[in-house]
Scaffold this active site. Structure first.
Site, PDB file in Angstrom:
ATOM      1  N   HIS A 187      36.025  47.109  19.965  1.00 54.65           N
ATOM      2  CA  HIS A 187      35.300  46.577  21.119  1.00 54.65           C
ATOM      3  C   HIS A 187      34.741  47.730  21.919  1.00 54.65           C
ATOM      4  O   HIS A 187      35.353  48.784  22.027  1.00 54.65           O
ATOM      5  CB  HIS A 187      36.186  45.706  22.004  1.00 54.65           C
ATOM      6  N   ASP A 213      38.438  33.109  29.967  1.00 48.06           N
ATOM      7  CA  ASP A 213      37.593  34.302  29.955  1.00 48.06           C
ATOM      8  C   ASP A 213      36.130  33.933  29.774  1.00 48.06           C
ATOM      9  O   ASP A 213      35.250  34.531  30.401  1.00 48.06           O
ATOM     10  CB  ASP A 213      38.017  35.253  28.843  1.00 48.06           C
ATOM     11  N   ARG A 270      31.087  36.705  36.297  1.00 49.69           N
ATOM     12  CA  ARG A 270      31.039  38.140  36.599  1.00 49.69           C
ATOM     13  C   ARG A 270      29.634  38.698  36.477  1.00 49.69           C
ATOM     14  O   ARG A 270      29.227  39.562  37.250  1.00 49.69           O
ATOM     15  CB  ARG A 270      31.976  38.907  35.663  1.00 49.69           C
ATOM     16  N   LYS A 285      40.610  38.022  24.174  1.00 52.31           N
ATOM     17  CA  LYS A 285      39.988  37.570  22.923  1.00 52.31           C
ATOM     18  C   LYS A 285      40.582  38.276  21.715  1.00 52.31           C
ATOM     19  O   LYS A 285      40.765  37.676  20.657  1.00 52.31           O
ATOM     20  CB  LYS A 285      38.476  37.795  22.990  1.00 52.31           C
ATOM     21  N   SER A 298      39.440  40.622  29.995  1.00 52.25           N
ATOM     22  CA  SER A 298      38.379  39.957  29.243  1.00 52.25           C
ATOM     23  C   SER A 298      38.385  40.398  27.789  1.00 52.25           C
ATOM     24  O   SER A 298      38.337  39.578  26.866  1.00 52.25           O
ATOM     25  CB  SER A 298      37.020  40.263  29.887  1.00 52.25           C
TER      26      SER A 298
END
Length: 433
Positions: A81, A160, A167, A186, A182
């Site tokens: 990520h 989320d 956001r 996931k 966040s």
């Protein structure tokens, strides 16, 4: 408990306990905590922060708001990520490249936040590509292809998903606890065996300083490891866009070029570094030099490009590249010199104005709008040399040409750009490796 009282508590900088955080997240999902109340909480967290325990509780509450993905094979499950940055198209190269190593890559991605583009927005530039998959569909693709890239479904961390949209339009993107929760909600729900983070720092990233980036990286490593998910991080430079292309379709085209052994060297280099980290963390490969050698082989042989085609087709897309772009205009240098700075924030803002990003959560994106930057920091330029090409309808781009020209600062002094890889942080320790 009363939501307004808890919002006031966090507004004053006090610590929320586990029960209070679960109450707010559960209420947000059930509707007893309104969107405007969650917006207020996000702003309070952005300003006051959260300690390590609060961040861990927030992450866990988001995971528990939905289901976890089932395991579909005994292959290692790994992923990466990024905290996001201008021109970051790494996921489009990394997922198919990792999948060639007989691992599963269940990549749950997001849409654009602030000035940075989202992986899902880029993939939707591909005709027919489906970014929303049911659990049954994603499992089928994972078994057959070894990777998928999709958005979080209503079943995976739904808290989320809703907070993510809030956001983006309330100025609460740049918060270490919110970013951490966040991302990891996931990834934990995806039941990963290992995760590598690309934490970006610089003018084109959310984290503007090295200390901020390292704090975020260490927070993610700590929460990830405490959740039984070995996590490492690379801190990478984002004082200029990653690669040449910034936009949606134009970034897909650049990613495909890298998969075909072409494209900007920095995109390839960072992809390989991140892949090596996570393959080693998952004990798929034992040693960095060997991992990098094999990753280069899988790119150069065309096997990663072939796997990308399989992913595209499995998710309903048409594997026909390059994708079409809007008409373009090239902006040239007005003087000799060296590129001293690239104003990434200005470029990102202009792209949003031209339709390549969102001002509101429900804004439609123009996939064919983008820019190609022809010079990098430290490059020598000559008068009339191309600096940047802007792809947009004439009526849209005409108001922005001069501002884009000013976003590339050419000066008389030779300078040197930052290295691409600034630091590698180890699982558990948060120390450099």
């Amino acid at each position: 408990m009363i939501p307004a009282s808890l919002l006031a508590k966090k507004r004053e900088g006090q610590v929320l306990n586990e029960q209070e955080i679960y109450f707010l997240i559960d209420g947000f999902c059930s509707g007893s905590v309104a969107d405007y109340q969650m917006s207020a909480l996000a702003m309070a967290i952005c300003i006051q922060g959260m300690d390590a325990a609060e961040t861990r509780y927030l992450t866990a509450a988001m995971v528990e708001s939905g289901n976890r993905l089932p395991r579909t094979s005994d292959r290692p499950r790994i992923d990466k990520h990024s905290t996001g940055g201008l021109g970051d198209k790494i996921s489009l190269v990394l997922a198919p490249l990792l999948a060639t190593f007989d691992v599963d890559v269940p990549m749950i991605s997001g849409r654009g936040l602030g000035l940075t583009g989202g992986t899902l927005d880029k993939l939707e530039a591909i005709e027919g590509f489906q970014t929303q998959l049911s659990t049954e569909q994603s499992n089928k693709i994972l078994r057959r292809v070894g990777a998928f890239i999709c958005g979080a479904s209503d079943e995976i961390a739904p808290a989320d998903r809703r907070l993510y949209a809030i956001r983006d339009v309330t100025g609460t993107v740049e918060s270490i606890p919110l970013i951490t929760a966040s991302i990891l909600s996931k990834k934990i729900a995806a039941r990963l065996d290992a995760l590598v983070m690309d934490v970006k720092v610089g003018s084109a990233a959310f984290m503007k300083t090295a200390s901020q980036a390292k704090e975020l990286a260490n927070t993610i490593i700590q929460v990830g490891c405490e959740s039984n998910m070995p996590t490492t991080a690379i801190v990478s430079d984002m004082d200029q866009p990653l690669g040449e292309a910034v936009g949606n379709a134009i970034e897909v085209n650049e990613a495909v070029a890298v998969l075909e052994g072409k494209g900007p060297s920095e995109v390839r280099e960072l992809t390989i570094e991140l892949c090596a980290n996570v393959l080693i963390a998952a004990q798929v490969l034992p040693q960095r030099d060997k991992a990098i050698e094999r990753l280069n082989q899988h790119l150069d042989s065309g096997s990663a490009r072939e796997r990308f085609e399989q992913i595209v087709r499995a998710q309903g897309g048409i594997d026909r590249f390059p994708l079409p772009l809007a008409p373009h205009e090239t902006i040239e240098a007005e003087a000799n010199g060296w590129v001293e700075k690239i104003d990434c924030e200005k470029i990102g803002q202009i792209l949003v104005e031209m339709g390549a990003g969102r001002k509101r959560a429900d804004d439609k994106i123009r996939a064919d709008v983008g820019v190609r930057i022809h010079a990098r920091i430290g490059d020598r330029t000559e008068r009339s040399q191309p600096l940047l090409s802007v792809y947009a309808p004439h009526a849209t781009r005409s108001d922005h040409v001069e501002a884009l020209r000013q976003a590339i600062h050419v000066g008389p002094n030779e300078i040197h750009a930052n290295p691409l890889i600034l630091e590698r942080l180890n699982t558990h320790t948060g120390k450099s490796i």
